[in-house]
Design an enzyme around this catalytic site. Structure first.
Site, PDB file in Angstrom:
ATOM      1  N   ARG A  15       0.859  -1.186   0.000  1.00 38.54           N
ATOM      2  CA  ARG A  15       0.000   0.000   0.000  1.00 38.54           C
ATOM      3  C   ARG A  15       0.893   1.233   0.000  1.00 38.54           C
ATOM      4  O   ARG A  15       1.078   1.894   1.027  1.00 38.54           O
ATOM      5  CB  ARG A  15      -0.923   0.008   1.227  1.00 38.54           C
ATOM      6  N   GLN A  55     -16.603   2.587   4.640  1.00 39.88           N
ATOM      7  CA  GLN A  55     -15.865   2.544   5.909  1.00 39.88           C
ATOM      8  C   GLN A  55     -16.544   3.369   7.000  1.00 39.88           C
ATOM      9  O   GLN A  55     -16.452   3.052   8.179  1.00 39.88           O
ATOM     10  CB  GLN A  55     -14.424   3.030   5.722  1.00 39.88           C
ATOM     11  N   ASP A 112      -3.971   9.857   4.852  1.00 39.97           N
ATOM     12  CA  ASP A 112      -3.102   8.758   4.443  1.00 39.97           C
ATOM     13  C   ASP A 112      -1.669   9.244   4.252  1.00 39.97           C
ATOM     14  O   ASP A 112      -0.719   8.514   4.520  1.00 39.97           O
ATOM     15  CB  ASP A 112      -3.597   8.144   3.130  1.00 39.97           C
TER      16      ASP A 112
END
Length: 354
Positions: A95, A204, A245
């Site tokens: 990722r 989510q 992120d």
């Protein structure tokens, strides 16, 4: 409501010689855990989204590196480090959009490279380093939560906050960043309730954030993403809280798709827009958001929900997994060092590198 053993949710736990992960794909309908004994299974767990969230991914990867180190069958230090570097590279690239994952992998590799002693002793140092990353994240998230409450508007006495995606206990070591602020506000009596955007296409917000709130009896209202601007316009929201992120040195922030549109709506209606994240999320080598590439998710995430197909054959699909919010739309970054204006972020560079 699904009952857990206590009020804390720990998505990643080290138990004797294995990693225990909450399988986030099955929430909220089923609470189940996965036991992992091999590094390659950590890679699969990250890739398949069993574990999600930048900090939780970093913690899982750190333990995965330890498991990988135990699988290297050599006592020659140079050969051991060479093979460990390959393991680290694999985990880092699963990722690449998650800065805390990269940060944790780099920290673990440096620990191995600088540790003194035999290969067996290096392995011991690696386990201790993984446990330290997890413990530090828990303290960091609590600090973010407390600093976040201090940064929230003074009035009204009880606030209604809007969150996007999941940056809670499930995404960290067990408390959360943006949802950590929600938890701290609830604990201090400053929270009337939270609006959770469902967060298409993987839900989510409705699956994970709302589940966490229900576990702790925090009042939560789920809305579709397209309702967010209207809720802000109607004065229902006193502040917007999101996670991150990856953050560029100038404050441009990459986060779950939909973050940018939330920031625009908040700016248009003079509602504070906060990014809650540890300083390890900042990539100081990345000058701005212009240098950030965004990956795409699978088309089926858009045209199907479970077994139900929601679009006709022959249509095209575009599914960017994240977007970039310019720093000028962000009120402040809520970090373990306090609330920091985007223009001051660069001054925090010293002391946060792995």
């Amino acid at each position: 409501m699904i009952e857990t053993s206590d009020t804390h949710v720990f998505p990643v736990r080290w138990q004797r010689d294995q990693i225990i992960l909450i399988d986030q794909r099955r929430l909220p309908n089923e609470y189940s855990v996965v036991a992992i004994h091999r590094c390659e299974d950590v890679v699969r767990a990250i890739r398949s989204r069993i574990v999600q969230g930048s900090s939780a991914l970093g913690i899982a990867a750190a333990y995965g590196i330890y498991l990988g180190a135990c699988e290297i069958n050599t006592e020659d230090r140079s050969a051991f480090l060479e093979r460990l570097e390959a393991i680290c590279e694999t985990l880092k690239n699963v990722r690449p959009d998650k800065e805390n994952l990269r940060w944790a992998v780099v920290r673990m590799l440096r620990q191995a490279q600088t540790a003194e002693g035999s290969v067996a002793e290096v392995r011991t140092h690696l386990l201790a380093a993984a446990q330290a990353i997890q413990a530090e994240d828990f303290l960091t998230c609590h600090a973010i939560g407390d600093h976040g409450v201090a940064a929230l508007p003074d009035s009204p006495a009880q606030l209604t906050l809007y969150t996007h995606c999941n940056h809670g206990a499930l995404a960290t070591s067990g408390y959360g960043t943006s949802l950590g602020v929600v938890r701290s506000a609830w604990r201090e009596g400053r929270l009337a309730g939270v609006y959770a955007g469902e967060t298409r296409p993987n839900f989510q917000g409705s699956r994970l954030t709302a589940w966490e709130c229900v576990q702790e009896k925090i009042p939560v209202t789920i809305v579709t993403d397209s309702m967010a601007a209207y809720c802000i316009q109607q004065g229902l929201i006193h502040a917007v809280l999101v996670g991150a992120d990856r953050i560029a040195a100038n404050g441009d922030t990459i986060n779950k798709i939909g973050t940018y549109s939330l920031a625009l709506a908040a700016k248009a209606h003079n509602v504070p827009f906060f990014v809650a994240a540890p300083l390890s999320t900042v990539d100081f080598a990345l000058e701005s958001g212009q240098d950030i590439s965004v990956s795409e998710g699978p088309a089926e995430a858009i045209y199907s929900v479970g077994e139900m197909v929601t679009a006709p054959e022959g249509a095209r699909y575009y599914n960017p997994s994240a977007d970039v919010t310019p720093a000028n739309l962000i009120t402040a970054f809520i970090t373990e060092q306090g609330a920091i204006a985007p223009s001051q972020l660069i001054h925090c560079r010293v002391g946060v590198q792995p």
